[in-house]
Design a protein around this motif. Structure first.
Motif, PDB file in Angstrom:
ATOM      1  N   VAL A  79       1.428  -1.267  -0.272  1.00 59.04           N
ATOM      2  CA  VAL A  79       0.323  -0.540  -0.004  1.00 59.04           C
ATOM      3  C   VAL A  79       0.954   1.572  -0.063  1.00 59.04           C
ATOM      4  O   VAL A  79       1.641   1.305   0.479  1.00 59.04           O
ATOM      5  CB  VAL A  79      -0.879  -0.216   1.373  1.00 59.04           C
ATOM      6  CG1 VAL A  79      -1.863  -1.677   0.803  1.00 59.04           C
ATOM      7  CG2 VAL A  79      -0.237   0.441   2.688  1.00 59.04           C
ATOM      8  N   GLN A  80       0.504   2.440  -0.229  1.00 53.99           N
ATOM      9  CA  GLN A  80       1.115   3.843  -0.410  1.00 53.99           C
ATOM     10  C   GLN A  80       0.766   4.730   0.911  1.00 53.99           C
ATOM     11  O   GLN A  80      -1.247   4.224   0.909  1.00 53.99           O
ATOM     12  CB  GLN A  80       0.471   4.642  -1.629  1.00 53.99           C
ATOM     13  CG  GLN A  80       1.316   3.474  -3.386  1.00 53.99           C
ATOM     14  CD  GLN A  80       2.832   3.903  -2.370  1.00 53.99           C
ATOM     15  OE1 GLN A  80       3.522   4.114  -2.736  1.00 53.99           O
ATOM     16  NE2 GLN A  80       3.189   2.326  -2.888  1.00 53.99           N
ATOM     17  N   PRO A  81       1.097   5.333   1.098  1.00 50.78           N
ATOM     18  CA  PRO A  81       0.150   5.717   2.169  1.00 50.78           C
ATOM     19  C   PRO A  81      -0.234   6.691   1.993  1.00 50.78           C
ATOM     20  O   PRO A  81       0.133   8.125   1.197  1.00 50.78           O
ATOM     21  CB  PRO A  81       1.660   6.550   3.373  1.00 50.78           C
ATOM     22  CG  PRO A  81       2.970   5.711   2.553  1.00 50.78           C
ATOM     23  CD  PRO A  81       2.100   5.035   1.362  1.00 50.78           C
ATOM     24  N   GLN A  82      -1.250   7.499   3.305  1.00 53.37           N
ATOM     25  CA  GLN A  82      -2.440   8.233   2.835  1.00 53.37           C
ATOM     26  C   GLN A  82      -1.068   9.570   2.587  1.00 53.37           C
ATOM     27  O   GLN A  82      -0.387   9.545   3.474  1.00 53.37           O
ATOM     28  CB  GLN A  82      -3.493   9.135   3.619  1.00 53.37           C
ATOM     29  CG  GLN A  82      -4.313   9.808   3.410  1.00 53.37           C
ATOM     30  CD  GLN A  82      -5.369   9.843   4.138  1.00 53.37           C
ATOM     31  OE1 GLN A  82      -6.111   8.826   5.135  1.00 53.37           O
ATOM     32  NE2 GLN A  82      -6.665  10.895   3.981  1.00 53.37           N
ATOM     33  N   PRO A  83      -1.408  10.789   1.604  1.00 49.24           N
ATOM     34  CA  PRO A  83      -0.377  11.803   2.257  1.00 49.24           C
ATOM     35  C   PRO A  83      -0.829  12.577   3.152  1.00 49.24           C
ATOM     36  O   PRO A  83      -1.841  12.318   3.694  1.00 49.24           O
ATOM     37  CB  PRO A  83      -0.930  13.310   0.544  1.00 49.24           C
ATOM     38  CG  PRO A  83      -1.632  11.812   0.106  1.00 49.24           C
ATOM     39  CD  PRO A  83      -2.033  10.752   1.051  1.00 49.24           C
ATOM     40  N   GLY A  84       0.005  13.463   3.941  1.00 48.27           N
ATOM     41  CA  GLY A  84       0.159  14.289   5.178  1.00 48.27           C
ATOM     42  C   GLY A  84       0.823  12.704   6.498  1.00 48.27           C
ATOM     43  O   GLY A  84       0.938  11.664   6.344  1.00 48.27           O
ATOM     44  N   ASP A  85       0.392  13.422   7.636  1.00 46.11           N
ATOM     45  CA  ASP A  85       0.784  13.123   9.262  1.00 46.11           C
ATOM     46  C   ASP A  85      -0.478  13.378   9.733  1.00 46.11           C
ATOM     47  O   ASP A  85       0.248  12.300  10.671  1.00 46.11           O
ATOM     48  CB  ASP A  85       1.843  13.006   9.058  1.00 46.11           C
ATOM     49  CG  ASP A  85       1.556  14.594   9.918  1.00 46.11           C
ATOM     50  OD1 ASP A  85       0.770  15.189   9.832  1.00 46.11           O
ATOM     51  OD2 ASP A  85       2.930  15.757  10.544  1.00 46.11           O
ATOM     52  N   PHE A  86      -1.600  13.831   9.643  1.00 46.50           N
ATOM     53  CA  PHE A  86      -2.679  13.446  10.332  1.00 46.50           C
ATOM     54  C   PHE A  86      -3.312  11.703   9.873  1.00 46.50           C
ATOM     55  O   PHE A  86      -3.931  11.646  11.156  1.00 46.50           O
ATOM     56  CB  PHE A  86      -3.778  14.994   9.703  1.00 46.50           C
ATOM     57  CG  PHE A  86      -5.049  14.138  11.181  1.00 46.50           C
ATOM     58  CD1 PHE A  86      -4.441  15.342  12.351  1.00 46.50           C
ATOM     59  CD2 PHE A  86      -5.664  15.298  10.216  1.00 46.50           C
ATOM     60  CE1 PHE A  86      -5.835  14.840  13.012  1.00 46.50           C
ATOM     61  CE2 PHE A  86      -7.104  14.053  11.269  1.00 46.50           C
ATOM     62  CZ  PHE A  86      -6.096  14.876  12.838  1.00 46.50           C
ATOM     63  N   TYR A  87      -3.415  11.795   8.282  1.00 48.07           N
ATOM     64  CA  TYR A  87      -4.648  10.048   8.934  1.00 48.07           C
ATOM     65  C   TYR A  87      -3.123   9.360   8.474  1.00 48.07           C
ATOM     66  O   TYR A  87      -2.503   9.303   7.827  1.00 48.07           O
ATOM     67  CB  TYR A  87      -5.624  11.009   7.736  1.00 48.07           C
ATOM     68  CG  TYR A  87      -6.073  12.075   7.677  1.00 48.07           C
ATOM     69  CD1 TYR A  87      -7.511  12.030   8.352  1.00 48.07           C
ATOM     70  CD2 TYR A  87      -6.044  12.994   7.265  1.00 48.07           C
ATOM     71  CE1 TYR A  87      -7.671  12.983   8.723  1.00 48.07           C
ATOM     72  CE2 TYR A  87      -6.303  14.369   6.683  1.00 48.07           C
ATOM     73  CZ  TYR A  87      -7.639  14.177   7.913  1.00 48.07           C
ATOM     74  OH  TYR A  87      -8.529  14.998   8.329  1.00 48.07           O
ATOM     75  N   GLY A  88      -4.388   7.633   8.328  1.00 43.49           N
ATOM     76  CA  GLY A  88      -3.428   6.879   8.264  1.00 43.49           C
ATOM     77  C   GLY A  88      -4.258   5.566   7.488  1.00 43.49           C
ATOM     78  O   GLY A  88      -4.001   4.757   7.385  1.00 43.49           O
ATOM     79  N   GLY A  89      -4.458   6.160   6.057  1.00 48.10           N
ATOM     80  CA  GLY A  89      -5.564   6.181   4.426  1.00 48.10           C
ATOM     81  C   GLY A  89      -4.739   4.959   3.625  1.00 48.10           C
ATOM     82  O   GLY A  89      -2.818   5.129   3.815  1.00 48.10           O
ATOM     83  N   TRP A  90      -4.575   3.654   4.112  1.00 49.94           N
ATOM     84  CA  TRP A  90      -3.800   2.535   2.644  1.00 49.94           C
ATOM     85  C   TRP A  90      -5.068   3.098   1.246  1.00 49.94           C
ATOM     86  O   TRP A  90      -5.754   2.900   1.526  1.00 49.94           O
ATOM     87  CB  TRP A  90      -4.731   1.753   3.365  1.00 49.94           C
ATOM     88  CG  TRP A  90      -3.725   0.996   4.396  1.00 49.94           C
ATOM     89  CD1 TRP A  90      -3.944   1.938   5.721  1.00 49.94           C
ATOM     90  CD2 TRP A  90      -3.645  -0.366   5.364  1.00 49.94           C
ATOM     91  NE1 TRP A  90      -2.783   1.731   6.995  1.00 49.94           N
ATOM     92  CE2 TRP A  90      -3.054   0.328   6.107  1.00 49.94           C
ATOM     93  CE3 TRP A  90      -3.217  -1.734   4.495  1.00 49.94           C
ATOM     94  CZ2 TRP A  90      -2.788  -1.087   6.937  1.00 49.94           C
ATOM     95  CZ3 TRP A  90      -2.219  -2.573   4.941  1.00 49.94           C
ATOM     96  CH2 TRP A  90      -2.321  -2.002   6.747  1.00 49.94           C
ATOM     97  N   ILE A  91      -3.694   3.733   0.739  1.00 47.12           N
ATOM     98  CA  ILE A  91      -3.866   3.456  -1.033  1.00 47.12           C
ATOM     99  C   ILE A  91      -3.531   2.180  -1.619  1.00 47.12           C
ATOM    100  O   ILE A  91      -1.967   2.132  -1.361  1.00 47.12           O
ATOM    101  CB  ILE A  91      -3.454   5.079  -1.546  1.00 47.12           C
ATOM    102  CG1 ILE A  91      -3.417   6.242  -0.648  1.00 47.12           C
ATOM    103  CG2 ILE A  91      -3.413   4.745  -2.919  1.00 47.12           C
ATOM    104  CD1 ILE A  91      -2.871   7.523  -0.801  1.00 47.12           C
ATOM    105  N   THR A  92      -4.295   1.798  -2.316  1.00 45.79           N
ATOM    106  CA  THR A  92      -3.860   0.855  -3.704  1.00 45.79           C
ATOM    107  C   THR A  92      -4.238   1.171  -4.538  1.00 45.79           C
ATOM    108  O   THR A  92      -5.420   2.504  -4.834  1.00 45.79           O
ATOM    109  CB  THR A  92      -4.484  -0.898  -3.064  1.00 45.79           C
ATOM    110  OG1 THR A  92      -6.448  -0.681  -2.956  1.00 45.79           O
ATOM    111  CG2 THR A  92      -4.096  -1.283  -1.495  1.00 45.79           C
ATOM    112  N   LYS A  93      -4.305   0.211  -5.980  1.00 46.18           N
ATOM    113  CA  LYS A  93      -4.537   0.259  -7.034  1.00 46.18           C
ATOM    114  C   LYS A  93      -6.592   0.195  -7.367  1.00 46.18           C
ATOM    115  O   LYS A  93      -7.293   0.729  -7.866  1.00 46.18           O
ATOM    116  CB  LYS A  93      -4.242  -0.834  -7.833  1.00 46.18           C
ATOM    117  CG  LYS A  93      -4.990  -2.353  -7.544  1.00 46.18           C
ATOM    118  CD  LYS A  93      -4.043  -3.389  -8.368  1.00 46.18           C
ATOM    119  CE  LYS A  93      -4.412  -5.129  -8.514  1.00 46.18           C
ATOM    120  NZ  LYS A  93      -4.604  -5.214  -6.627  1.00 46.18           N
ATOM    121  N   ASP A  94      -7.015  -0.053  -5.971  1.00 48.24           N
ATOM    122  CA  ASP A  94      -8.173  -0.405  -6.284  1.00 48.24           C
ATOM    123  C   ASP A  94      -9.473   1.539  -5.868  1.00 48.24           C
ATOM    124  O   ASP A  94     -10.074   0.775  -5.199  1.00 48.24           O
ATOM    125  CB  ASP A  94      -9.215  -1.339  -4.757  1.00 48.24           C
ATOM    126  CG  ASP A  94      -8.417  -3.147  -5.740  1.00 48.24           C
ATOM    127  OD1 ASP A  94      -7.673  -2.956  -6.657  1.00 48.24           O
ATOM    128  OD2 ASP A  94      -7.998  -3.807  -4.558  1.00 48.24           O
TER     129      ASP A  94
END
Length: 164
Positions: free
Chosen positions: A135-150
């Motif tokens: 996964v790619q981390p969500q931009p910034g340092d506040f949120y912890g989202g996981w970015i994938t191709k989906d």
């Protein structure tokens, strides 16, 4: 100004179709988290939180986390939807990541399903995987989202997105 929504292709989700307030759901994905060369979490029982403009955040049951690498801290924050969060510092060998994971010991009724489950900031780990995709981390340092191709955005968190 919010950039134009990216139209999802078949098999993708747009974070702009996620609800607000957020939604909690079970995940069928295989989640793995690696820190300092050690798999510190491995689960097929994770849950994910979906919120408008944010990539999903994955919460892992403590039984699927090597808790010996997590050190409780005194830090806490408050989420208007989920309640009071506590934090862990991750320590494996000579490497530490302060406040790299969080949990809700007494979440609000709508999020009782993640009580004590642990979320990790992917930006602070060596690698996080969903079904073998890093996964790619969500931009910034506040949120912890996981970015994938989906998942398609644009995603909140980067410079200039706080007003979204």
């Amino acid at each position: 100004m919010i950039p134009k929504k990216i139209i999802p292709q078949p098999g993708q989700e747009s974070v702009w179709d996620y609800p607000r307030p957020p939604k909690l759901e079970d995940s069928a994905k295989h989640v793995q988290i690696i820190f300092n060369g050690i798999v510190i979490a491995d689960s097929r029982n994770a849950k994910r939180v979906l919120e408008t403009s944010h990539p999903p955040v994955y919460y892992i049951p403590p039984a699927d986390v090597k808790m010996e690498y997590l050190q409780p801290t005194t830090r806490s924050t408050f989420c208007e939807w989920k309640g009071q969060a506590g934090y862990y510092t991750i320590a494996v060998g000579d490497k530490t990541a302060p406040y790299a994971a969080w949990f809700y010991p007494q979440p609000t009724p709508g999020f009782i399903g993640i009580k004590d489950y642990i979320a990790f900031y992917p930006s602070m780990m060596d690698a996080c995987y969903l079904d073998e995709e890093q996964v790619q981390p969500q931009p910034g340092d506040f949120y912890g989202g996981w970015i994938t191709k989906d998942i398609v955005g644009p995603f909140k968190g980067g410079t200039g997105t706080w007003g979204w």
